[in-house]
Design a protein around this motif. Structure first.
Motif, PDB file in Angstrom:
ATOM      1  N   THR A  35       7.447  94.017   1.012  1.00  0.00           N
ATOM      2  CA  THR A  35       7.467  94.595  -0.351  1.00  0.00           C
ATOM      3  C   THR A  35       7.265  96.128  -0.408  1.00  0.00           C
ATOM      4  O   THR A  35       7.752  96.713  -1.295  1.00  0.00           O
ATOM      5  CB  THR A  35       6.441  94.063  -1.251  1.00  0.00           C
ATOM      6  OG1 THR A  35       5.319  94.450  -0.546  1.00  0.00           O
ATOM      7  CG2 THR A  35       6.433  92.500  -1.253  1.00  0.00           C
ATOM      8  N   ARG A  40       9.629 101.702  -1.367  1.00  0.00           N
ATOM      9  CA  ARG A  40      10.684 102.967  -0.674  1.00  0.00           C
ATOM     10  C   ARG A  40      11.972 102.995  -1.401  1.00  0.00           C
ATOM     11  O   ARG A  40      12.422 104.108  -1.445  1.00  0.00           O
ATOM     12  CB  ARG A  40      10.572 102.592   0.873  1.00  0.00           C
ATOM     13  CG  ARG A  40       9.457 102.526   1.504  1.00  0.00           C
ATOM     14  CD  ARG A  40       9.518 101.998   3.012  1.00  0.00           C
ATOM     15  NE  ARG A  40       8.455 102.330   3.853  1.00  0.00           N
ATOM     16  CZ  ARG A  40       8.183 103.514   4.566  1.00  0.00           C
ATOM     17  NH1 ARG A  40       8.788 104.340   4.508  1.00  0.00           N
ATOM     18  NH2 ARG A  40       6.791 103.715   5.018  1.00  0.00           N
ATOM     19  N   SER A  99       6.054 108.210  -1.497  1.00  0.00           N
ATOM     20  CA  SER A  99       6.065 106.763  -2.054  1.00  0.00           C
ATOM     21  C   SER A  99       4.814 106.457  -3.052  1.00  0.00           C
ATOM     22  O   SER A  99       5.125 105.585  -3.874  1.00  0.00           O
ATOM     23  CB  SER A  99       6.372 105.536  -1.114  1.00  0.00           C
ATOM     24  OG  SER A  99       5.369 105.695  -0.131  1.00  0.00           O
ATOM     25  N   ARG A 109       4.978  98.807 -10.812  1.00  0.00           N
ATOM     26  CA  ARG A 109       4.269  97.578 -10.220  1.00  0.00           C
ATOM     27  C   ARG A 109       4.977  96.295 -10.828  1.00  0.00           C
ATOM     28  O   ARG A 109       5.003  95.453 -10.238  1.00  0.00           O
ATOM     29  CB  ARG A 109       2.825  97.848 -10.035  1.00  0.00           C
ATOM     30  CG  ARG A 109       2.545  99.207  -9.162  1.00  0.00           C
ATOM     31  CD  ARG A 109       0.973  98.900  -8.712  1.00  0.00           C
ATOM     32  NE  ARG A 109       1.111  98.077  -7.601  1.00  0.00           N
ATOM     33  CZ  ARG A 109       1.244  98.244  -6.514  1.00  0.00           C
ATOM     34  NH1 ARG A 109       1.493  99.658  -5.935  1.00  0.00           N
ATOM     35  NH2 ARG A 109       1.204  97.452  -5.470  1.00  0.00           N
ATOM     36  N   ARG A 131       0.560  95.672   0.093  1.00  0.00           N
ATOM     37  CA  ARG A 131      -0.924  95.976  -0.164  1.00  0.00           C
ATOM     38  C   ARG A 131      -1.516  95.141  -1.069  1.00  0.00           C
ATOM     39  O   ARG A 131      -2.713  95.249  -1.118  1.00  0.00           O
ATOM     40  CB  ARG A 131      -0.954  97.596  -0.653  1.00  0.00           C
ATOM     41  CG  ARG A 131      -0.256  98.525  -0.019  1.00  0.00           C
ATOM     42  CD  ARG A 131      -0.635  98.822   1.345  1.00  0.00           C
ATOM     43  NE  ARG A 131      -0.164  99.958   1.999  1.00  0.00           N
ATOM     44  CZ  ARG A 131       0.859 100.147   2.707  1.00  0.00           C
ATOM     45  NH1 ARG A 131       1.755  99.243   2.442  1.00  0.00           N
ATOM     46  NH2 ARG A 131       1.366 101.192   3.184  1.00  0.00           N
ATOM     47  N   ASP A 132      -0.920  94.481  -1.926  1.00  0.00           N
ATOM     48  CA  ASP A 132      -1.457  93.646  -3.100  1.00  0.00           C
ATOM     49  C   ASP A 132      -0.937  92.233  -3.001  1.00  0.00           C
ATOM     50  O   ASP A 132      -1.105  91.679  -3.783  1.00  0.00           O
ATOM     51  CB  ASP A 132      -0.916  94.333  -4.497  1.00  0.00           C
ATOM     52  CG  ASP A 132       0.616  94.298  -4.592  1.00  0.00           C
ATOM     53  OD1 ASP A 132       1.200  94.020  -3.493  1.00  0.00           O
ATOM     54  OD2 ASP A 132       0.977  94.613  -5.705  1.00  0.00           O
ATOM     55  N   ARG A 181      -2.518 108.682   3.162  1.00  0.00           N
ATOM     56  CA  ARG A 181      -1.597 107.495   2.358  1.00  0.00           C
ATOM     57  C   ARG A 181      -2.649 106.470   2.175  1.00  0.00           C
ATOM     58  O   ARG A 181      -2.564 105.834   1.101  1.00  0.00           O
ATOM     59  CB  ARG A 181      -0.691 107.170   3.440  1.00  0.00           C
ATOM     60  CG  ARG A 181       0.645 108.074   3.560  1.00  0.00           C
ATOM     61  CD  ARG A 181       1.855 107.564   4.141  1.00  0.00           C
ATOM     62  NE  ARG A 181       2.339 106.362   3.684  1.00  0.00           N
ATOM     63  CZ  ARG A 181       2.951 105.415   4.507  1.00  0.00           C
ATOM     64  NH1 ARG A 181       3.244 105.712   5.848  1.00  0.00           N
ATOM     65  NH2 ARG A 181       3.528 104.399   3.933  1.00  0.00           N
ATOM     66  N   ARG A 188      -6.213 104.114  -5.673  1.00  0.00           N
ATOM     67  CA  ARG A 188      -5.392 104.395  -7.045  1.00  0.00           C
ATOM     68  C   ARG A 188      -5.750 103.162  -7.925  1.00  0.00           C
ATOM     69  O   ARG A 188      -6.348 102.094  -7.634  1.00  0.00           O
ATOM     70  CB  ARG A 188      -3.790 104.232  -6.931  1.00  0.00           C
ATOM     71  CG  ARG A 188      -3.292 102.546  -6.295  1.00  0.00           C
ATOM     72  CD  ARG A 188      -1.979 102.389  -6.109  1.00  0.00           C
ATOM     73  NE  ARG A 188      -1.897 101.061  -5.620  1.00  0.00           N
ATOM     74  CZ  ARG A 188      -1.078 100.843  -4.479  1.00  0.00           C
ATOM     75  NH1 ARG A 188      -0.744 101.983  -3.971  1.00  0.00           N
ATOM     76  NH2 ARG A 188      -0.919  99.590  -4.069  1.00  0.00           N
TER      77      ARG A 188
END
Ligand code: DC
Length: 234
Positions: A35, A40, A99, A109, A131-132, A181, A188
């Motif tokens: 993902t 990217r 990114s 998202r 990440r999610d 990063r 966030r």
């Protein structure tokens, strides 16, 4: 109904997510969904278009009108952006360091999460990384992993990865970049990086690629009780 399983792998930069996901998918005969490649691809498009990376509304509109196609086999992923092959371009460091603008934009998202779920629905079994994935996109996944490693190890891996592509950077610069990063990913507001409650946490600092894939495959085998995948491990 065909047997179907969803495995999520989330983790920090350089933790080995992509390598582990590709290896595990190949081993299990499952599809591999990277993902990060989607974020990217949109970042590349925004950079090339000279878009304002602070303009959330414009970024979300761009995401909604962009075609991103992922194909290829695990470990040899091809990414097409509006029909153009961007498999190499999305790995450039300018994309990595920018990114976070796309990744922090809730409207972007939303679009990508929908695409990810649609891809998973079409796949049989799938190993998906990001990440999610375990926390937001596939909360009902069969097995969830969260990968991490010592920052020094991750910086060294990332430096080698860049070198392979002809980008030379000092170790200290790369270390500072990955720490930054990760900080951005985990702080966030929109879908921050964090382990799902039920995620199996794996520290890959001292693991080879084979050891990492073996460890994950064993855990999947235990959870799945064997035989759930379309193809058994060799
Ligand atoms: O894993 P990667 O370095 O290819 O990810 C690229 C960017 O996308 C990075 O800023 C983190 C972000 N990302 C995200 O926010 N959510 C995901 N599921 C995957 C990646």
């Amino acid at each position: 109904m065909p047997p179907r399983m969803v495995v999520t792998i989330d983790g920090t930069v350089g933790s080995g997510k992509s390598t582990a996901a590709a290896g595990l998918a190949a081993r299990l005969g499952a599809a591999h969904l990277d993902t990060g490649a989607m974020y990217r691809a949109l970042t590349l498009k925004a950079l090339d278009a000279g878009a304002d990376l602070e303009d959330a509304r414009a970024l979300a509109a761009m995401a909604a009108s962009t075609e991103i196609e992922l194909d290829g086999t695990p470990g040899a992923l091809r990414v097409r952006l509006d029909g153009r092959d961007v498999s190499a371009a999305i790995r450039e460091n300018r994309v990595s360091t920018n990114s976070h603008y796309l990744a922090r934009t809730a409207g972007v998202r939303r679009v990508l999460v929908e695409k990810q779920r649609a891809l998973a629905r079409r796949a049989g079994s799938i190993v998906t990384e990001g990440r999610d994935q375990g926390t937001v996109v596939f909360p009902d996944a069969d097995v969830k992993f969260f990968l991490d490693a010592a920052p020094e190890v991750r910086a060294r891996r990332r430096q080698l990865e860049l070198q392979d592509r002809g980008e030379y950077k000092s170790y200290r610069e790369v270390l500072a970049e990955i720490v930054e990063r990760d900080r951005r990913d985990s702080t966030r507001a929109a879908d921050p990086l964090r382990p799902a409650e039920t995620a199996v946490r794996v520290d890959t600092s001292d693991m080879t690629v084979d050891q990492m894939v073996d460890a994950l495959a064993r855990i999947v085998g235990e959870r799945a009780g064997g035989g759930t995948f379309r193809k058994e491990a060799p």
